[in-house]
Scaffold this motif. Structure first.
Motif, PDB file in Angstrom:
ATOM      1  N   GLY A 113       0.786  -1.235   0.000  1.00 58.12           N
ATOM      2  CA  GLY A 113       0.000   0.000   0.000  1.00 58.12           C
ATOM      3  C   GLY A 113       0.812   1.277   0.000  1.00 58.12           C
ATOM      4  N   VAL A 114       2.157   1.144   0.130  1.00 60.01           N
ATOM      5  CA  VAL A 114       2.980   2.355   0.133  1.00 60.01           C
ATOM      6  C   VAL A 114       3.904   2.311  -1.066  1.00 60.01           C
ATOM      7  CG1 VAL A 114       4.623   3.720   1.419  1.00 60.01           C
ATOM      8  CG2 VAL A 114       2.904   2.368   2.622  1.00 60.01           C
ATOM      9  N   TYR A 115       3.963   3.447  -1.785  1.00 57.74           N
ATOM     10  CA  TYR A 115       4.857   3.505  -2.942  1.00 57.74           C
ATOM     11  C   TYR A 115       6.282   3.706  -2.457  1.00 57.74           C
ATOM     12  CZ  TYR A 115       0.943   3.660  -6.122  1.00 57.74           C
ATOM     13  OH  TYR A 115      -0.175   3.337  -6.844  1.00 57.74           O
TER      14      TYR A 115
ATOM     15  N   PHE B  66       7.972  18.471   0.160  1.00 58.79           N
ATOM     16  CA  PHE B  66       6.753  18.726   0.929  1.00 58.79           C
ATOM     17  C   PHE B  66       6.878  18.344   2.393  1.00 58.79           C
ATOM     18  CE2 PHE B  66       2.495  17.808   2.458  1.00 58.79           C
ATOM     19  CZ  PHE B  66       1.906  19.033   2.217  1.00 58.79           C
ATOM     20  N   PRO B  67       7.417  17.145   2.701  1.00 60.32           N
ATOM     21  CA  PRO B  67       7.512  16.826   4.134  1.00 60.32           C
ATOM     22  C   PRO B  67       8.258  17.887   4.925  1.00 60.32           C
ATOM     23  CG  PRO B  67       7.951  14.901   2.814  1.00 60.32           C
ATOM     24  CD  PRO B  67       7.872  16.044   1.863  1.00 60.32           C
TER      25      PRO B  67
ATOM     26  N   SER C  63      -2.350  21.995   2.025  1.00 59.53           N
ATOM     27  CA  SER C  63      -2.458  20.550   2.187  1.00 59.53           C
ATOM     28  C   SER C  63      -1.936  20.104   3.540  1.00 59.53           C
ATOM     29  CB  SER C  63      -1.652  19.856   1.092  1.00 59.53           C
ATOM     30  OG  SER C  63      -1.547  18.478   1.414  1.00 59.53           O
ATOM     31  N   GLY C  64      -2.452  18.988   3.993  1.00 53.61           N
ATOM     32  CA  GLY C  64      -1.936  18.364   5.203  1.00 53.61           C
ATOM     33  C   GLY C  64      -1.058  17.192   4.841  1.00 53.61           C
ATOM     34  N   TYR C  65      -0.798  16.330   5.800  1.00 51.85           N
ATOM     35  CA  TYR C  65       0.090  15.213   5.533  1.00 51.85           C
ATOM     36  C   TYR C  65      -0.580  13.929   5.978  1.00 51.85           C
ATOM     37  CZ  TYR C  65       4.387  12.537   5.110  1.00 51.85           C
ATOM     38  OH  TYR C  65       5.324  11.641   4.736  1.00 51.85           O
ATOM     39  N   GLY C  66      -0.666  12.995   5.061  1.00 56.79           N
ATOM     40  CA  GLY C  66      -1.131  11.673   5.448  1.00 56.79           C
ATOM     41  C   GLY C  66      -2.628  11.522   5.349  1.00 56.79           C
ATOM     42  N   GLY C  67      -3.041  10.472   4.707  1.00 55.72           N
ATOM     43  CA  GLY C  67      -4.460  10.157   4.600  1.00 55.72           C
ATOM     44  C   GLY C  67      -5.225  11.232   3.846  1.00 55.72           C
ATOM     45  N   ASP C  68      -6.451  11.453   4.236  1.00 56.41           N
ATOM     46  CA  ASP C  68      -7.269  12.460   3.551  1.00 56.41           C
ATOM     47  C   ASP C  68      -6.684  13.848   3.735  1.00 56.41           C
ATOM     48  OD1 ASP C  68      -8.715  10.398   2.953  1.00 56.41           O
ATOM     49  OD2 ASP C  68     -10.396  10.773   4.327  1.00 56.41           O
TER      50      ASP C  68
ATOM     51  N   SER D  20       0.245  10.816  -3.292  1.00 58.13           N
ATOM     52  CA  SER D  20      -0.150  11.385  -2.006  1.00 58.13           C
ATOM     53  C   SER D  20       1.125  11.749  -1.271  1.00 58.13           C
ATOM     54  CB  SER D  20      -0.939  10.353  -1.202  1.00 58.13           C
ATOM     55  OG  SER D  20      -0.046   9.316  -0.854  1.00 58.13           O
ATOM     56  N   PRO D  21       1.025  12.697  -0.330  1.00 64.86           N
ATOM     57  CA  PRO D  21       2.252  13.162   0.315  1.00 64.86           C
ATOM     58  C   PRO D  21       3.033  12.037   0.947  1.00 64.86           C
ATOM     59  CG  PRO D  21       0.297  14.155   1.309  1.00 64.86           C
ATOM     60  CD  PRO D  21      -0.162  13.383   0.141  1.00 64.86           C
ATOM     61  N   ASP D  22       2.382  11.113   1.607  1.00 63.21           N
ATOM     62  CA  ASP D  22       3.130  10.048   2.270  1.00 63.21           C
ATOM     63  C   ASP D  22       3.173   8.801   1.416  1.00 63.21           C
ATOM     64  OD1 ASP D  22       0.566   9.547   2.278  1.00 63.21           O
ATOM     65  OD2 ASP D  22       0.344   9.202   4.449  1.00 63.21           O
ATOM     66  N   PHE D  23       2.828   8.918   0.138  1.00 67.52           N
ATOM     67  CA  PHE D  23       2.910   7.803  -0.820  1.00 67.52           C
ATOM     68  C   PHE D  23       1.987   6.654  -0.441  1.00 67.52           C
ATOM     69  CE2 PHE D  23       7.573   9.117  -1.566  1.00 67.52           C
ATOM     70  CZ  PHE D  23       7.135  10.286  -2.161  1.00 67.52           C
TER      71      PHE D  23
END
Lengths: 105, 474, 643, 504, 172
Positions: C63-65, C290-291, C348-353, C506-509
């Motif tokens: 599930g993670v790139y 971004f992080p 934007s936020g980080y992680g998930g939605d 997505s930010p956290d891939f």
């Protein structure tokens, strides 16, 4: 040595003589009279030698001999100078100092 | 003393004999062969130069009046070499311009007697010999300065020279008498110099006599005028030979007899050196006549020489002698070219040299080398001499003096480059046309160029001088 | 599976560039076209293959790139700092690969028709290849310095392409302007890199973006983040400076002035560089880091990004209302859209939605590339037909240029955010993200959406409707070589919206799924529709309404029409301040003061020497006097003053 | 004859042969042959050095030491490390290119090439010598020919320019000489013998008082040649008047003596002095960087523009040297090299343009890209290289400088660094100004519609200079590693005195 | 007694010296110089160096003065007034000379000379002649020879300087 005459006085005379010579050398306008002043200077030196010799180191005659040679050299010098001056006179018929100011700066 | 020890006076005796031979020859040579006298004189002198190169033991003659040792011997040989080159450069002038005036032999005799005077001055053991040597080296030159008796300038320079010389020697005599009074004798070995005021007075007056000969400021004024008026060869002789010898004897006296006065003469030379360098350079900048130009440049050089005195040690002495030697060759090269050009065309101004390189490349190159060597451009000898002089001064911590001196080098480079500019950069329609140098002149120039190039790079020479100059310090 | 072969993607265009560049005078037009297109198509195929491999096979591990890195040391600075060269394969870089390849290929094809018969044809293709090479390198960069290197190269190729018509003074001026403005921004970028390198001890993206370290307050990076340099936290300062670099490339306020002028370049260039790829490099840069932006100082730097983006988009949209040069209108719309992207990243936020903004930004970058490139190419086709850039010279072209007309319409609808076209979905997500995080920005962007729709359709109606103008020869549809790309891009613009982007980027891939927010969607569609209707009313037929409105808003209209005088301002600063007030005085100072002093020293020496010449008076008696007085003085000195 | 002394002897032999050449053809061929040999030797030295370095860890390799003046401790001592090897390579390439470029010298060709080679000899000798005395000797040998070269074959106010250049540089060597003597007489501080040998002096702890006196002297003495800010004015005039090849050699090689000498003598031997004075000279030189760039903006004469850009670029070298970090030093050396190639290339191109159009005023030129595409294209490339475009040497050098400078933690240096970095913008401005006005835009003068294309020797010269630029730019590693490996002794010098603890 | 003589002599020397550097008739100046020289000779007599005094009289008074007079006659300068330097010049030089002599005298008078060594050298002509010709310590044969060369050189010099004109006129 002459009684009561100190070396200082003799040296004073010679010094005065020397500077009179210098004065003449600088102020005269005629080459021959400049030569005269030179004689004064040389004499002043000669007097010094003799006096010093007499008063301080009479055991040797260095000063006296020196004066003898000074006199001889003075004669030679004068002769040569006069010959040159006369040569100049034959060129410009004058022995003024101002004739010898063509080269300057 | 046995007369074999007279061999210690080899230089002087041989030279005297040559003079006599010349007089005799003058009598017996017929009218039309007079020209050959020139060659005769030069050849005789060449023989003399080579002959006296033979090594020579140290020794003292005439109860200490005449001293000779390795270093004086060496220096006399240097003078011989210089005079030889000078004669080679002068030969043509004598033959073409002068011979028909029946003056050739006299010329040689006068030059030689002046050289003889220098010999005696160099190896003098007491003030009397010193004084006589001084006079003997100066008076004939006054006659030679007035040599071209048809030219007013020549007589003028003669008069200026003899009057100034007389005054200088008079002052020197007065000074000597004072030193005699304080130090008890006229013999260098015996006299005990003490730093009393009267001694200082005497020393300064005596110093002025020598300074006049080395033409240090403010005793230098005669130089330019005399050089300009006198025949080029005489100007060259004055600026090279007699100046060099005077510098040498000054060195000897300061380092030996006047050692107790070091505290005085160090400052004296410090100031005089600065004054001389600046005077010489500032005046040289705006000269047009090359003889005057070289006169002032030689004044500046004298200022540089004094730097070497400041380190009162053997290195300094060696350096001074070394530099004087280099200076002899460089200046002879410069004067030689000037003389060659002036013989051929009678032109003596810097502007006349415009475009010289395109017409006479070789002469211009010689002058270029000579001037660069005087300016102190490596790898020519002049640079080494100057650098060592600066080292000598710096070794006592006179960095500021060295700095000013090097600034002067830059100024000097400026006016040397003015001549180079005229020769190389400028183009001129009235440039001096091509002319062929006589073989003798060629030889003279080549010798000086060889000296300019080799002396600096060839260090064993320096080592040799160092080795023999030890005799100044024992 | 290793992605080493991806190195070929940039290398092939480079080789093409070298061939075409060195023999630019020898190779004929046809050969050049073939070489260029084939070279690039190879790269394209490779990129698409990479994308396929990455997204659908190897990329995702539970599930993670996972990022893939291939790199080698290029130059060592210190024991720790070095410049690596290599490729970094992760979702956003792959996504960018696709974008760049597609657009670039289309532009290549298009240019063969557009530039047909131009003397510098080969040179043009050489430049294009150079640009593609640099852009690929930029996209694949593994560290800050590599990205900076290709950053500069992109700038140069943009310079060369803008100044392609180098005999045209305006083009030359524009190219200079573009290069210098971006260079000025890069000055900040470089300082930022230096600070970053010094305080984090690395340039490498993966190390910098190590979220674990970023969240751990004791990690060296966060420790250094505490250090302040001239009052700000060093890392934040560095990030802001780096963003400044991005702003320069992406024509954000205040560095936006070069973009409109850049339209002096050939239209395909505008489509490729100044619409789709290079200008989004800034966005890409921020996304890359971004992080860091998000975690350091709780996203202080990110706030800057958001507000600058929002302001720029508003500014650009307003200016676009009043312009007449169609390419300039498009340029401003580009600027405004990129403002969108920046703003989206900013909110934007980080992680998930939370990461919706990030995803949306990338999504919109993707779609925008398609339809904006399409718009430009259409504009090019139009210009090709009527030989003018100005709106006044156009009208009623729909019957002459059917294909162009349709494709343009699709693109316009897409950008206006009308479903089901691509723009709708991406823009919608952006608005949602803004709505959730920063209502103020949301309203701004909402208005901008309306403005966008309005000016796009002003353009559309102005070009294709209204009554004919006098054309020296009847306009005709462009050749197939040009229309084919149009159609392809139109297809894309119509369809790509349906890609479930959040599955890939997505930010956290971490892949996640998004759903449509009907309320926001409705609002945006509504405002879009309003804008279109206004345009319809005002521009479908020749009406006096625009004139009356513009006169009504006289002053405001004048300002917007002159782009709020930013050009004049900058011109004043450069010409009047820097050149006249600084450089000129410096030159004067140099000639007169510095050099003057040197000359003065020399001259004064000469002057002195002529002053003192009098002492050499030629009078032997004076000499004697100096002689004796010299002695006397010396005696006095040594006897009285030097005991 | 050892491998290094050949660098001095071969040029001398070339000169001697030149003296006997008869016509211009022979002159050209001989000097071309000679410089080719030098080029070959430089290449060979490069590899010989790499192999030697592998087994030999001394500070200097190929060291030879012959006593010259024994009593004065003057030796002819030579040796090389990575830095000097690179510099020698630069020199040989630029000389060869210079010979190509000046292929068509008509007037006094023989003299021209001879003086050119004298200059080269001086430079070679300077780079190989590790004895202060020989260093000074070669320094002046290298400077003097400039007078003739500019004065005879120059253009414009050549006499003034030549005189100014020579006098200013010689004045500088005056200051330098005092500094060198000061170092020499303090070389026995630890009770050892006096020596001129750099390596031996480096072992001595020269007292701080002496260092703070003699560092500025030595620094300024060299820095004038490196165009330090207030003393740079000889360079614009000199370059403007000099013939093409001379400008190339002068800006490309001779000016490098400044930075090299500062590094090798002033900083290596007087580290504490460097510490004590660096703030002052950093101010001067970083100001000079911006100053030179801004000066270049307003110039219209191509050569003036290039001269001022040299002031700016070499200012960067000085700044980097004073930043006292290894990376910055590495960058300084790289910058010297890359600027050497770039500026030589620039002057070569300017010379070609001038030959064809007989003007250097960019306002009179325009649209050259259409007329002489090859030369113009190369000019653009050179311009890009000079404004630090990646892929060219300039970028590598500048990045090393900036990163290195930033490694130094104190604020003052930070600010100086930022000031220096700002020059990259101004550089872009003046480069693009020239490109935009001269190469692009419409052709201003109808008689420039047709100009002769570039000739074979011009192309050779250009490629000779272009290749190293690109080579350094694309693969900096081999060179920068060779250099940075040679920096360790310098680092050691400064770590001996714990320069960080001095701080500001 | 001797003291008075000395003062008289010094008065003569100084006085006539001044007269000889100021007089505007050159012949008179020469004559004044003669008196000075005689005064100096007198001084030599006074300190007992008769031989030296004799030389002074013969060479100086006899030789040089005659030389001067001859040259003066030769260049027809007997009775014309020499023009003198400007007053300012004379004043400046005079003051400078006074200053100089002041300095010198102050130095001299401040110096304390050692006591004269006892015993004195014989000063009769014979011994002086021996000394002049002996080559040991205190022998002066070398200077004697050198001075002969000097004189020879000077004579030749004088000859070439003066001989130039006629011959060259003939040649030109």
């Amino acid at each position: 040595m002459p009684a009561g005459v100190s070396l200082y006085e003799i040296l004073t005379v010679s010094t005065l003589l020397f500077f009179i010579g210098v004065y003449g050398f600088v102020t005269r306008t005629n080459l021959i009279s400049i030569l005269l002043s030179i004689e004064l200077i040389l004499n002043a030196a000669a007097i010094n030698f003799v006096a010093v010799n007499k008063y301080l180191y009479p055991d040797m005659l260095q000063g006296v001999y020196f004066s003898v040679f000074i006199i001889a050299v003075a004669a030679a010098e004068t002769a040569l100078a006069i010959s040159i001056i006369i040569n100049l006179y034959r060129l410009v018929t004058s022995v003024e100092v101002k004739e010898t100011e063509t080269m300057k700066y | 003393m046995d007369f074999s020890s007279l061999l210690l006076m080899r230089h002087e005796l041989v030279l005297t004999i040559i003079m006599l031979l010349l007089i005799i020859a003058e009598i017996f040579v017929s009218e039309k062969h007079k020209k050959n006298l020139v060659n005769l004189g030069i050849i005789l002198f060449a023989i003399h130069t080579i002959f006296v190169l033979l090594p020579l033991p140290e020794g003292t003659l005439f109860g200490g009046m005449f001293k000779t040792n390795m270093i004086t011997h060496f220096f006399k040989s240097v003078l011989n070499l210089g005079v030889l080159i000078l004669l080679l450069q002068t030969g043509d002038w004598l033959r073409d311009k002068v011979a028909n005036q029946h003056k050739t032999t006299e010329f040689f005799i006068l030059i030689f007697s002046s050289l003889l005077g220098l010999y005696f001055m160099i190896s003098s053991g007491d003030f009397l010999m010193f004084y006589l040597g001084l006079e003997l080296s100066t008076l004939p030159l006054t006659a030679l300065a007035a040599y071209e008796s048809l030219k007013q300038k020549s007589s003028e320079s003669g008069i200026k020279l003899i009057l100034s010389a007389a005054l200088a020697s008079g002052t020197a005599l007065f000074g000597i008498s004072m030193m005699y009074a304080t130090s008890g004798s006229l013999y260098f070995d015996i006299m005990t110099v003490s730093a009393s005021h009267l001694t200082i007075l005497g020393f300064l007056m005596f110093f002025s006599g020598l300074a006049f000969k080395i033409s240090l400021a403010p005793f230098h004024f005669w130089t330019a005028d005399v050089y300009e008026g006198a025949p080029i060869s005489i100007a060259s002789y004055l600026s090279v030979i007699s100046k060099g010898a005077a510098a040498f004897i000054l060195l000897v006296l300061l380092f030996t007899v006047m050692k107790p006065l070091q505290g005085v003469w160090t400052y004296l030379l410090y100031g005089i050196a600065l004054l001389t360098m600046f005077t010489g350079n500032l005046f040289a900048i705006r000269q047009q006549n090359l003889k005057r130009f070289l006169a002032f440049s030689s004044i500046a050089q004298a200022g540089f020489i004094l730097l070497g005195f400041l380190s009162a040690d053997q290195l300094g002495a060696t350096t001074v002698i070394y530099f004087v030697m280099i200076y002899v060759f460089s200046n002879l090269g410069a004067f030689g070219v000037v003389q060659a050009v002036s013989n051929a065309t009678g032109k003596e101004n810097i502007d006349d040299y415009n475009g010289l390189y395109r017409t006479n490349p070789n002469l211009s190159l010689v002058l270029l080398l000579a001037l660069f060597s005087l300016a102190g451009i490596p790898p020519l000898a002049g640079f080494f001499g100057k650098f060592f002089l600066f080292m000598a001064a710096a070794s006592q911590g006179y960095y500021f003096l060295v700095f000013l001196a090097v600034v002067n080098v830059a100024i000097a480079l400026y006016y040397y480059l003015l001549v180079v500019r005229a020769m190389f950069l400028r183009k001129s329609d009235t440039a001096i046309p091509y002319f062929k140098c006589k073989p003798m002149m060629k030889l003279g120039l080549v010798c000086s160029v060889l000296g300019i190039i080799t002396i600096g790079l060839y260090s064993p020479l320096y080592d040799y001088i160092f080795k023999i100059s030890i005799s100044l310090f024992e | 599976m290793d992605f080493t072969y991806t190195i070929l993607i940039p290398l092939i265009p480079l080789i093409v560039f070298l061939i075409l560049g060195i023999y630019s005078l020898k190779i004929k037009e046809k050969a050049a076209g073939i070489i260029g297109v084939s070279g690039l198509s190879v790269s394209t195929i490779l990129s698409l293959y990479t994308a396929y491999q990455y997204f659908f096979h190897v990329g995702k591990v539970d599930g993670v790139y996972q990022p893939f890195v291939e790199k080698t040391v290029w130059m060592n600075f210190t024991d720790t700092l070095a410049i690596d060269m290599g490729v970094l394969i992760d979702p956003i870089s792959v996504m960018m690969l696709v974008v760049v390849s597609t657009i670039s290929l289309m532009v290549h094809l298009y240019s063969r028709g557009y530039m047909h018969g131009d003397t510098g044809f080969t040179r043009f293709f050489a430049y294009l290849s150079l640009f593609s090479f640099s852009m690929y390198g930029l996209v694949l960069a593994t560290n800050l310095f590599q990205i900076y290197i290709f950053w500069e190269l992109v700038g140069v190729s943009s310079f060369l392409l803008i100044g392609y018509y180098y005999t045209k003074p305006s083009a030359v001026a524009a190219s200079k302007k573009a290069f210098i403005v971006t260079r000025f921004a890069d000055f900040g970028f470089l300082i930022g890199i230096l600070m970053m390198g010094f305080y984090t001890g690395t340039f490498d993206f993966l190390t910098l973006n190590d979220t674990a370290a970023l969240q751990d307050m004791n990690s060296p990076i966060m420790q250094n983040a505490g250090i302040t340099f001239m009052g700000f936290s060093v890392i934040t300062t560095a990030l802001v400076l780096i963003f400044a670099g991005g702003a320069g490339k992406s024509a954000m306020f205040p560095f936006h002035i070069w973009l409109p002028d850049a339209m002096e370049g050939p239209t395909p260039v505008s489509a490729l560089i100044h619409a789709a790829t290079m200008v989004v490099a800034g966005v890409y840069l921020v996304a890359r880091l971004f992080p860091m932006f998000y975690f350091v100082d709780d996203g202080a730097a990110l706030q800057v990004v958001a507000y600058v983006g929002a302001f720029s988009s508003l500014l650009a949209a307003v200016i676009a209302l009043t312009q007449h040069d169609i390419k300039r209108i498009l340029a401003f719309s580009t600027m405004s859209q990129i403002g969108y992207l920046m703003m989206a990243l900013g909110v934007s936020g980080y992680g998930g939605d939370e990461g919706l903004g990030f995803t949306a930004s990338m999504f919109h970058l993707f779609t925008h590339a398609m339809f904006k490139a399409l718009l430009f190419l259409c504009a090019g086709s139009v210009i090709h037909a009527v030989h003018s850039n100005l709106l006044q010279d156009m009208g009623g072209l729909r019957k002459y240029l059917p294909i162009t007309h349709i494709t343009f319409l699709i693109a316009a609808l897409a950008i206006a955010g009308i479903p089901p076209f691509a723009g709708f979905f991406s823009k919608d997500e952006i608005l949602v993200a803004a709505f959730q995080n920063n209502p103020l920005l949301f309203w701004v962007e909402w208005i901008v959406a309306g403005l966008t729709a309005f000016y796009m359709f002003r353009l559309y109606f102005g070009i294709f409707w209204g009554k004919d103008r006098v054309y020296e020869h009847a306009p005709h549809e462009s050749p197939l070589s040009m229309t084919l790309p149009l159609m392809f891009l139109a297809l894309m613009s119509a369809t790509v919206g349906f890609i479930p982007f959040s599955q890939f980027v997505s930010p956290d891939f971490v892949a996640y799924s998004t759903h449509l927010h009907w309320d926001v969607a409705a609002m945006s569609v509504g405002i879009g529709a309003i804008g279109i209707l206004l345009a319809w009313v005002m521009y479908k037929k020749e009406t006096t309404i625009p004139a009356t409105i513009s006169s009504a808003f006289g002053f405001f209209y004048k300002w917007t029409f002159n782009k709020f005088y930013f050009d004049e301002l900058y011109l004043f600063i450069t010409r009047q301040i820097i050149f006249k007030r600084i450089a000129q005085p410096f030159a004067w100072f140099d000639r007169n003061v510095v050099d003057g002093t040197m000359n003065l020293i020399g001259n004064s020496t000469v002057a002195i020497s002529s002053k003192i010449k009098g002492t050499q008076s030629g009078k032997v008696q004076d000499y004697a006097f100096t002689f004796v007085s010299g002695i006397v003085v010396l005696v006095m000195v040594f006897v009285y003053f030097m005991n | 004859m050892d491998i290094l002394s050949l660098f001095v002897t071969v040029p001398i032999l070339t000169m001697l042969v030149l003296v006997f050449t008869r016509n211009r053809k022979q002159v050209r061929l001989v000097s071309l042959f000679g410089s080719l040999i030098q080029f070959g030797m430089a290449i060979h030295l490069l590899f010989a050095y790499k192999t030697e370095r592998a087994v030999n860890t001394d500070i200097m390799v190929f060291v030879k030491d012959y006593v010259w003046f024994e009593q004065l401790n003057i030796h002819y001592a030579i040796g090389v490390d990575g830095i000097s090897v690179a510099m020698l390579l630069l020199t040989s390439i630029v000389v060869l290119a210079g010979v190509f470029i000046s292929w068509k010298v008509e007037d006094l060709a023989k003299e021209f090439f001879i003086s050119l080679i004298v200059l080269a000899t001086g430079v070679y000798g300077f780079f190989i010598s590790i004895d202060l005395f020989t260093m000074v000797v070669f320094y002046e040998i290298a400077v003097i020919p400039m007078y003739l070269l500019i004065g005879i074959w120059g253009s414009g106010p050549k006499e003034y320019a030549a005189m100014k250049l020579t006098i200013m540089l010689m004045g500088a060597s005056a200051v330098l000489l005092v500094g060198v003597l000061g170092i020499y007489y303090n070389s026995d501080a630890d009770g050892g013998p006096l020596t001129f040998n750099i390596l031996e002096i480096a072992q001595v702890n020269i007292p701080f008082e002496a260092q703070r006196i003699f560092f500025p002297l030595t620094f300024v003495g060299f820095a004038v040649l490196g165009a330090l800010f207030p003393f740079h004015t000889w360079s614009p005039d000199g370059h403007a008047s000099a013939p093409t090849a001379v400008s190339m050699l002068h800006a490309g090689v001779l000016m490098k003596l400044g930075g090299y000498g500062i590094f090798r003598v002033a900083m290596y031997l007087l580290p504490e002095g460097a510490m004590d004075w660096s703030w002052f000279f950093i101010i001067l030189s970083s100001f000079g960087v911006v100053y030179g760039a801004l000066g270049a903006i307003r110039q219209n004469d191509l050569k003036y523009i290039n001269a001022y850009s040299s002031v700016s670029h070499l200012g960067m070298v000085l700044v980097a040297l004073l930043m006292l970090t290894k990376t910055a030093w590495n960058g300084a050396i790289l910058q010297s090299l890359s600027h050497g190639f770039m500026t030589a290339l620039f002057f070569a191109l300017i010379g070609m343009i001038y030959e064809r159009t007989h003007t250097r005023d960019i306002m009179k030129l325009g649209g050259l890209l259409k007329v002489i595409p090859f030369i113009s294209a190369i000019y653009i490339i050179a311009g890009m290289a000079s404004l630090g475009l990646p892929g060219f040497s300039g970028f590598v050098a500048e990045m090393n400088i900036f990163v290195g400078a930033f490694q130094h933690p104190d604020l003052f240096r930070r600010i100086a660094t930022i000031v220096t970095v700002s020059a990259i913008v101004v550089t872009a401005v003046y480069i693009l100004r020239v490109v935009g006005i001269m190469l692009m835009g419409p052709i201003k003068n109808p008689e420039f519609n047709v100009l002769p294309p570039s000739t074979w020797y011009e192309r050779y010269g250009i490629f000779l200079l272009l290749l190293p630029i690109i080579g350094m730019g694309l693969a900096p590693l081999w060179l920068s590693d060779m250099i940075s490996a040679s920096l360790t002794p310098f680092i050691a010098q400064f770590e001996n005195i714990k320069y960080l603890s001095h701080g500001f | 007694m001797e003291r008075i003589i000395f003062y008289i002599l010094s008065a003569i020397i100084i006085g006539f010296a001044i007269a000889s550097v100021t007089s505007r008739k050159i012949l008179r100046a020469v004559v004044y110089l003669l008196f000075v020289l005689i005064g100096v000779a007198g001084f030599y007599f006074l300190v007992g160096y008769n031989y030296l005094a004799a030389i002074q009289l013969t060479i100086y008074a006899g030789g040089i003065i005659v030389l001067f007079i001859l040259s003066v006659l030769l260049i027809h300068q007997i009775d014309n007034q020499m023009d003198v330097a400007s007053l300012a010049r004379r004043a400046v030089v005079g003051i400078a000379c006074l200053l100089g002599s002041g300095v010198t005298l102050s130095v001299i008078w401040s110096h304390s000379f050692p006591k004269p060594a006892a015993g004195s050298q014989a000063t009769e002509v014979a011994s002086i002649g021996k000394g002049m010709l002996s080559y040991g310590e205190g022998g002066y044969i070398l200077p004697f020879e050198v001075i002969t060369v000097l004189l020879l050189a000077v004579i030749i010099g004088a000859i070439i300087v003066s001989k130039g004109i006629r011959l060259s006129l003939k040649n030109y």
